[in-house]
Design a protein around this motif. Structure first.
Motif, mmCIF file in Angstrom:
data_model
loop_
_atom_site.group_PDB
_atom_site.id
_atom_site.type_symbol
_atom_site.label_atom_id
_atom_site.label_comp_id
_atom_site.label_asym_id
_atom_site.label_seq_id
_atom_site.Cartn_x
_atom_site.Cartn_y
_atom_site.Cartn_z
ATOM 1 N N UNK A 179 -2.171 13.427 -3.391
ATOM 2 C CA UNK A 179 -1.800 12.668 -2.201
ATOM 3 C C UNK A 179 -0.526 11.862 -2.442
ATOM 4 N N UNK A 180 -0.300 11.484 -3.714
ATOM 5 C CA UNK A 180 0.908 10.717 -4.007
ATOM 6 C C UNK A 180 2.141 11.613 -3.941
ATOM 7 N N UNK A 204 0.182 9.191 4.964
ATOM 8 C CA UNK A 204 0.581 8.179 3.981
ATOM 9 C C UNK A 204 -0.594 7.335 3.503
ATOM 10 N N UNK A 205 -1.738 7.461 4.176
ATOM 11 C CA UNK A 205 -2.863 6.633 3.759
ATOM 12 C C UNK A 205 -3.897 7.387 2.932
ATOM 13 N N UNK A 206 -3.727 8.715 2.853
ATOM 14 C CA UNK A 206 -4.708 9.504 2.120
ATOM 15 C C UNK A 206 -4.578 9.217 0.627
ATOM 16 N N UNK A 207 -5.720 9.193 -0.054
ATOM 17 C CA UNK A 207 -5.656 9.066 -1.512
ATOM 18 C C UNK A 207 -6.532 10.135 -2.146
ATOM 19 N N UNK A 208 -6.149 10.553 -3.346
ATOM 20 C CA UNK A 208 -6.960 11.522 -4.079
ATOM 21 C C UNK A 208 -6.444 12.938 -3.910
ATOM 22 N N UNK B 87 -2.784 4.671 -7.470
ATOM 23 C CA UNK B 87 -2.112 5.107 -6.236
ATOM 24 C C UNK B 87 -1.280 4.004 -5.594
ATOM 25 N N UNK B 90 1.949 3.550 -7.326
ATOM 26 C CA UNK B 90 2.871 4.671 -7.130
ATOM 27 C C UNK B 90 3.488 4.595 -5.744
ATOM 28 N N UNK B 91 2.660 4.292 -4.767
ATOM 29 C CA UNK B 91 3.191 4.194 -3.407
ATOM 30 C C UNK B 91 4.300 3.158 -3.346
ATOM 31 N N UNK B 94 7.412 4.448 -5.019
ATOM 32 C CA UNK B 94 8.124 5.446 -4.212
ATOM 33 C C UNK B 94 8.907 4.752 -3.104
ATOM 34 N N UNK B 101 6.956 10.903 -10.118
ATOM 35 C CA UNK B 101 5.978 10.246 -10.975
ATOM 36 C C UNK B 101 5.240 11.273 -11.820
#
Lengths: 676, 121
Positions: A179-180, A204-208, B87, B90-91, B94, B101
């Motif tokens: 997701x990043x 932009x809000x999803x993680x994993x 996360x 990292x956000x 960015x 990354x």
């Protein structure tokens, strides 16, 4: 099965049953509210099915029999769309209630023979299942993810000389934190044009894990330039680009669909493990101890620094300690994070409650949620459930008017109650809001006078907010009828007491005729906080940083400038406000105060005060230890306003934690507080 | 000409690991920083082509150091090195201009590839 094993399985069974019942309950309500929905029925079926399975293997035959029938009727619904009716939903509700009862019996080890007779329910199921239906099946049209024709039209207009491109990604190289990578790509693309749409929606809000995603962009750049840009972060084989024509002709949508299916599959199986909450609490306790030791180490290292410059081992120790400090803080944050629960986990228990209350009161209520994802420390969340139940009951019972009355005042006959949650700086706010009759300040005034809670003179000086807050005074109740739901006069004060125990606040606002909003403002987390350590008469005190705005050094030079006397009371002029001065030594009856020292400017909710102390020691992370067993009425130390707990300092000594709100309050009771 | 790399990490094991990998692939390690402050000094002095920046470090973390470096040199190419689960960091990185990354533990190919991509941009 060995006894121990059985207990373990039973615990797990109960835990799962709770979740399954919750989902089932939600499903019936969804069906009742919005009619048939294949997805909801499927989910319901799955839950009934798994409960049947586990109950069967544990030998709980009543649960197994009942869920089996539920499964049958749900299957029938699946095969005969349109056959859902109120009788079926009622039966399903009854079944869920019965299952809950049976589940309680399991927990209490009540033998199977003593379970209530469920035969009559099973028979009712039989009736439904044997009814023949016309057997027609509606075509199950799965809509492909596409742009709507309107969106396409807009896009074409927008396109003009620009390029509209759909980029579809499939991450092959990147396995961790996909997701990043999506975030990075999206961020890079943002500079190149307008991002029209993404899939998943809030990319932009999803993680994993996120192996598949798409971005629709409108850009001045040429396709090949965009490709080059993406290639700076991803391999060419990891993405495809479709121009607008392809999207129009549906060429892209197949790919989109594929992405979506893959995505939702992924989403369902998100990696998680189930951990007994006691283990997390234990971990939290250990981390708390670690933080105390860490502070201790930092304290020791100060001495080492001063005394052992020559000793190389001491120097090595000095280098290690900051790292331990750093790791302990990170560890603390990580554990805190585990303890965070979405408020949605308690919200979802409310629809049923609201349904029941609205049936009881004959009011038609629509319950709304927002901010279910807002997270709160688990302990706080548990404590906040009962107050919320009370507020909801109040909102429906007292707030929302009867349907006929609502129509008369030009409102929709169906009342709305909203549960909202959001984060505000270091606080979480949970709001119960209704569009009912609102609170009449005049009624409150009359009532408060009747009950002798305030005097006329006091009322004169009170603002709207303070008047509304009177409903939280012990012994206050405006309900004209006492009923099962609320209005026994022990309502709002209990809510307030419970919330204040959590270091939170209750805020009321209401407009007569237009509804009421009650906000519970809670600290993000309890256990460990940043605090300012201060000293007075040889004792150290901790003040949570969240309540502090500024510290001012007072000495012979500025004393007269800073501290003034108004009407025989000492006050401090701070940023154009006149705020009361409290001398800590006098407040705690420790003796006379002093002319030099520090003023701690602090407060809550805009009510400010200055606390005079001898010395400021510094900031420190403190672990809050409750004094609940010692402080309070009829306890060892009795009631001591102004103290919320204790903490252990780096040197092993105990320091008391000041309760700013408590000090403000007891000050106010003394009639000395100066409002902003 | 081989590309000049500045490696920043508080763990000496990680620095050694990166150094071995990168040197064997023909990169030139022009400096090793153990915290954010050192990273800034080394960047100023050596002007490397690319920086690998650990996120969690004592004194000044990688995020703050990255910001400072980009302030000095908006063209700076910085790759964040992160552990799983960071996360949020990292956000932030960015958004503030990190070019890419890497997630620890990393594979040799992955890190070389990422460096090459960033250098080509």
């Amino acid at each position: 099965m060995e006894k121990i094993d059985f207990e373990k399985f039973k615990k797990l069974f109960l835990q799962e049953a709770d979740e399954q019942l919750e989902v089932m309950e939600k499903a019936v309500m969804e069906l009742e509210e919005n009619g048939e929905n294949r997805k909801v029925i499927d989910e319901f079926f799955r839950m009934a099915h798994s409960l049947k399975g586990s109950a069967g293997s544990m030998g709980y035959s009543a649960i197994a029999d009942l869920t089996h029938q539920m499964e049958n009727v749900l299957d029938k619904l699946r095969n005969n769309p349109g056959s859902l009716n109120d009788d079926i939903t009622d039966l399903l509700f009854i079944s869920i209630d019965t299952l809950k009862h049976l589940r309680e019996n399991v927990e209490k080890d009540i033998p199977e023979e003593e379970n209530p007779d469920i035969q009559h329910i099973l028979e009712r199921f039989q009736d439904f299942i044997s009814i023949e239906t016309d057997g027609k099946k509606k075509a199950n049209v799965e809509k492909k993810i596409q742009l709507t024709s309107q969106e396409l039209k807009n896009l074409k207009e927008k396109a003009g000389e620009n390029n509209v491109l759909l980029l579809c990604f499939e991450l092959i190289q990147q396995q961790e934190m996909q997701s990043m990578m999506a975030f990075l790509v999206l961020n890079n693309l943002k500079d190149e044009g307008e991002i029209v749409k993404t899939f998943p929606h809030h990319l932009e809000e999803v993680e994993g894990d996120l192996p598949y995603f798409s971005i629709l962009i409108c850009t001045e750049k040429k396709e090949e330039d965009l490709v080059k840009l993406v290639e700076q972060t991803l391999d060419r084989e990891e993405f495809k680009v479709f121009p607008l024509e392809d999207i129009e002709q549906g060429k892209a949508s197949d790919y989109f669909q594929e992405i979506k299916e893959n995505f939702s599959r992924r989403d369902e199986s998100r990696d998680s493990i189930r951990v007994d909450i006691e283990k997390v609490d234990q971990l939290m306790k250990l981390v708390g101890e670690l933080v105390i030791d860490k502070e201790r180490l930092l304290e020791i290292s100060k001495n080492i620094k001063a005394n052992s410059r020559e000793n190389s081992e001491a120097q090595a120790l000095l280098q290690t300690i900051p790292h331990v400090d750093f790791i302990a803080t990170e560890l603390h944050e990580s554990v805190m994070d585990i303890r965070m629960y979405p408020v949605g986990s308690i919200f979802k228990r409310f629809p049923r409650l609201v349904r029941d209350i609205s049936k009881q009161t004959g009011k038609d209520i629509h319950l709304e949620f927002s901010g279910e994802d807002t997270e709160l420390d688990r302990t706080i969340l548990q404590e906040v459930f009962d107050p919320l139940v009370h507020l909801l009951r109040n909102a429906i019972d007292h707030g929302i008017e009867a349907p006929s009355q609502r129509e008369k005042s030009g409102k929709p006959s169906r009342g709305t109650v909203a549960l909202n949650a959001w984060q505000e700086e270091n606080n979480i706010v949970i709001e119960v809001k209704d569009d009912g009759a609102g609170i009449d300040p005049e009624k409150i005034k009359t009532r408060a006078l009747e009950k002798g809670l305030v005097t006329e003179a006091q009322l004169e000086e009170m603002d709207q907010e303070s008047i509304l807050e009177l409903i939280m005074e012990p012994g206050f109740s405006t309900s004209e009828t006492v009923n099962d739901l609320s209005g026994r006069g022990v309502g709002m004060d209990v809510v307030r007491t419970n919330i204040e125990k959590l270091d939170g606040e209750v805020e009321i606002s209401s407009e007569k005729g237009n509804g009421t909003s009650i906000k519970i403002v809670l600290p993000l987390t309890l256990a460990i906080v940043q605090a300012l350590m201060v000293r007075e008469k040889g004792n150290d005190y901790a003040i949570p940083l969240s309540a502090i705005f500024e510290t001012i050094a007072v000495n012979g030079q500025n004393y007269k400038e800073v501290i003034k006397t108004v009407k025989n009371r000492e006050v401090v002029v701070w940023r154009d406000q006149v705020i009361p001065l409290i001398r800590l030594s006098e407040f705690f009856l420790l003796g006379d105060s002093h002319q030099e020292g520090f003023l701690i400017i602090g407060g809550v909710k805009g009510r400010m005060m200055a606390i005079m102390v001898e010395a400021v020691i510094g900031e420190q992370e403190i672990v809050i230890k409750s004094l609940g067993d010692f402080l309070g009425k009829d306890k060892l130390f009795g009631e001591i306003p102004g103290i919320s707990g204790a903490t252990i300092k780096g040197n092993g000594e105990v320091a008391l934690i000041l309760d700013i709100q408590g000090i403000l309050k007891s000050f106010k009771k003394g009639g000395e507080a100066i409002e902003r | 000409m081989s590309a000049k790399v500045l490696v920043v990490d508080d763990a000496s094991f990680m620095r050694l690991n990166l150094k071995n990998i990168l040197e064997s692939e023909g990169f030139e390690i022009i400096g090793e920083g153990t915290n954010g402050q050192e990273a800034i000094k080394l960047y100023q002095a050596e002007r490397p082509d690319v920086v690998t920046m650990d996120i969690t470090m004592p004194e000044m973390d990688g995020l703050a150091a990255m910001e400072k470096i980009i302030e000095m040199d908006p063209q700076a190419k910085i790759i964040m090195v992160s552990a799983m689960g960071q996360e949020t960091y990292i956000k932030k990185a960015i958004l503030k201009g990190a070019k890419n990354f890497i997630v620890k533990p990393f594979k040799k190919e992955k890190i070389v590839e990422t460096l090459n991509k960033v250098l080509a941009s």
